[in-house]
Every structure is written in structure tokens, then in C-alpha cells.
Design a protein around this motif. Sequence first.
Motif, PDB file in Angstrom:
ATOM      1  N   TRP A 116     -11.542  -6.995 -11.033  1.00  0.00           N
ATOM      2  CA  TRP A 116     -10.176  -6.496 -10.828  1.00  0.00           C
ATOM      3  C   TRP A 116      -9.748  -5.230 -11.341  1.00  0.00           C
ATOM      4  CZ3 TRP A 116      -6.904  -9.606  -7.462  1.00  0.00           C
ATOM      5  CH2 TRP A 116      -7.206 -10.669  -7.076  1.00  0.00           C
ATOM      6  N   GLY A 117      -9.069  -4.489 -10.740  1.00  0.00           N
ATOM      7  CA  GLY A 117      -8.538  -3.392 -11.104  1.00  0.00           C
ATOM      8  C   GLY A 117      -7.219  -3.330 -11.532  1.00  0.00           C
ATOM      9  N   LYS A 118      -6.515  -2.429 -12.137  1.00  0.00           N
ATOM     10  CA  LYS A 118      -5.345  -2.528 -12.699  1.00  0.00           C
ATOM     11  C   LYS A 118      -4.428  -2.103 -11.285  1.00  0.00           C
ATOM     12  CE  LYS A 118      -5.924  -1.067 -17.417  1.00  0.00           C
ATOM     13  NZ  LYS A 118      -5.646  -0.132 -18.539  1.00  0.00           N
ATOM     14  N   GLY A 119      -3.378  -2.502 -11.216  1.00  0.00           N
ATOM     15  CA  GLY A 119      -2.592  -2.501 -10.070  1.00  0.00           C
ATOM     16  C   GLY A 119      -1.950  -1.074  -9.845  1.00  0.00           C
ATOM     17  N   THR A 120      -1.189  -0.945  -8.933  1.00  0.00           N
ATOM     18  CA  THR A 120      -0.381   0.246  -8.509  1.00  0.00           C
ATOM     19  C   THR A 120       0.854  -0.125  -7.757  1.00  0.00           C
ATOM     20  OG1 THR A 120      -0.234   2.512  -7.381  1.00  0.00           O
ATOM     21  CG2 THR A 120      -1.543   0.830  -6.058  1.00  0.00           C
ATOM     22  N   LEU A 121       1.796   0.159  -8.184  1.00  0.00           N
ATOM     23  CA  LEU A 121       3.354  -0.164  -7.794  1.00  0.00           C
ATOM     24  C   LEU A 121       3.744   0.524  -6.479  1.00  0.00           C
ATOM     25  CD1 LEU A 121       6.017  -2.029  -8.205  1.00  0.00           C
ATOM     26  CD2 LEU A 121       6.729  -0.104  -9.597  1.00  0.00           C
ATOM     27  N   VAL A 122       4.175  -0.499  -5.356  1.00  0.00           N
ATOM     28  CA  VAL A 122       4.614   0.093  -4.369  1.00  0.00           C
ATOM     29  C   VAL A 122       5.893  -0.666  -4.272  1.00  0.00           C
ATOM     30  CG1 VAL A 122       4.496  -0.199  -1.797  1.00  0.00           C
ATOM     31  CG2 VAL A 122       2.407  -0.003  -3.120  1.00  0.00           C
ATOM     32  N   THR A 123       6.868   0.313  -4.142  1.00  0.00           N
ATOM     33  CA  THR A 123       8.399   0.154  -3.975  1.00  0.00           C
ATOM     34  C   THR A 123       8.946   0.323  -2.610  1.00  0.00           C
ATOM     35  OG1 THR A 123       8.542   0.089  -6.466  1.00  0.00           O
ATOM     36  CG2 THR A 123      10.613  -0.098  -5.038  1.00  0.00           C
ATOM     37  N   VAL A 124       9.357  -0.176  -1.697  1.00  0.00           N
ATOM     38  CA  VAL A 124      10.061  -0.115  -0.630  1.00  0.00           C
ATOM     39  C   VAL A 124      11.564  -0.266  -0.531  1.00  0.00           C
ATOM     40  CG1 VAL A 124      10.057  -0.478   1.991  1.00  0.00           C
ATOM     41  CG2 VAL A 124       7.897  -0.690   0.565  1.00  0.00           C
ATOM     42  N   SER A 125      12.362   0.887  -0.325  1.00  0.00           N
ATOM     43  CA  SER A 125      13.700   0.843  -0.570  1.00  0.00           C
ATOM     44  C   SER A 125      14.255   0.430   1.148  1.00  0.00           C
ATOM     45  CB  SER A 125      14.414   2.047  -1.119  1.00  0.00           C
ATOM     46  OG  SER A 125      13.797   2.980  -0.404  1.00  0.00           O
ATOM     47  N   SER A 126      15.371  -0.440   1.085  1.00  0.00           N
ATOM     48  CA  SER A 126      15.890  -0.524   2.356  1.00  0.00           C
ATOM     49  C   SER A 126      16.967   0.506   2.751  1.00  0.00           C
ATOM     50  CB  SER A 126      16.706  -1.949   2.226  1.00  0.00           C
ATOM     51  OG  SER A 126      17.661  -1.915   1.365  1.00  0.00           O
TER      52      SER A 126
END
Length: 126
Positions: A116-126
Motif C-alpha cells: 500500500w502507498g500513502k494516500g492522496t487527498l481528493v476534495t470535491v466541493s459542491s
Amino acid sequence: EVQLQASGGGLVQAGGSLRLSCAASGFSFDDYAIGWFRQAPGKVREGVSCIGGSDGTTYYKASVKDRFTISVDNAKNTVYLQMSNLKPEDTAVYYCAAGMAVVADYTLLGIGMDHWGKGTLVTVSS
């Protein structure tokens, strides 16, 4: 040493697109299944998509099937997740994982994913 590095996350408005990359080192994708997983705040981790490194067979979580595309570039030892028409519910930390296994629908459960790798944050705004 097997290493996976995810990148490409960020902040995007609903309806927008992002492409995540997972660069691998220490092994070749040929005999591996590679998957993208995500974990939203307060929720359990879930499988998003996976691909067979040798034959390109793919599987998707139902809610992303018509919006996300997974692909592999064996020359670059990199797996991509192209995400389109993003929705606020896609907000999560995205992880890539790999395992020496034949890809199958149960790969989305994390079965066989040894690295497993370290994650990357995805933020989707409305």
C-alpha cells in the motif's frame, strides 16, 4: 523494496476532473493486480477500481463505473485513475495498492493487496 506513491489529489468543484497517478518501484506490474481504494472521513475504506497489470482487465465500484477510468502504463510503471464528473461524495483519501495476484472483482475488497502507498487527498466541493 516495493514502493507505491500516489499523487494528483487536490480540490475540485463538483463536475470537475482529476487524474491520480500511482508510481511503483521495486517490482514490475506484469504479475500484479493494482487497485485504487479510498477512505472518506468516518467511513470504512472501499475499493474504487482495479486492473490486471498483465492483461488490463478492469473492475469498478458501481458508483464510479461511468465516471472513472483506470489504466496502466507498464513502461512508466505507473497506474492512473482518471476521475470525471466528480461528486462531493467522492471526497476521500485515495490509496493505491498492489499484490501479486490475478485481478478479480474481489480485489476491490482489498484481497491480495500486499503493498500500500500513502494516500492522496481528493476534495470535491459542491
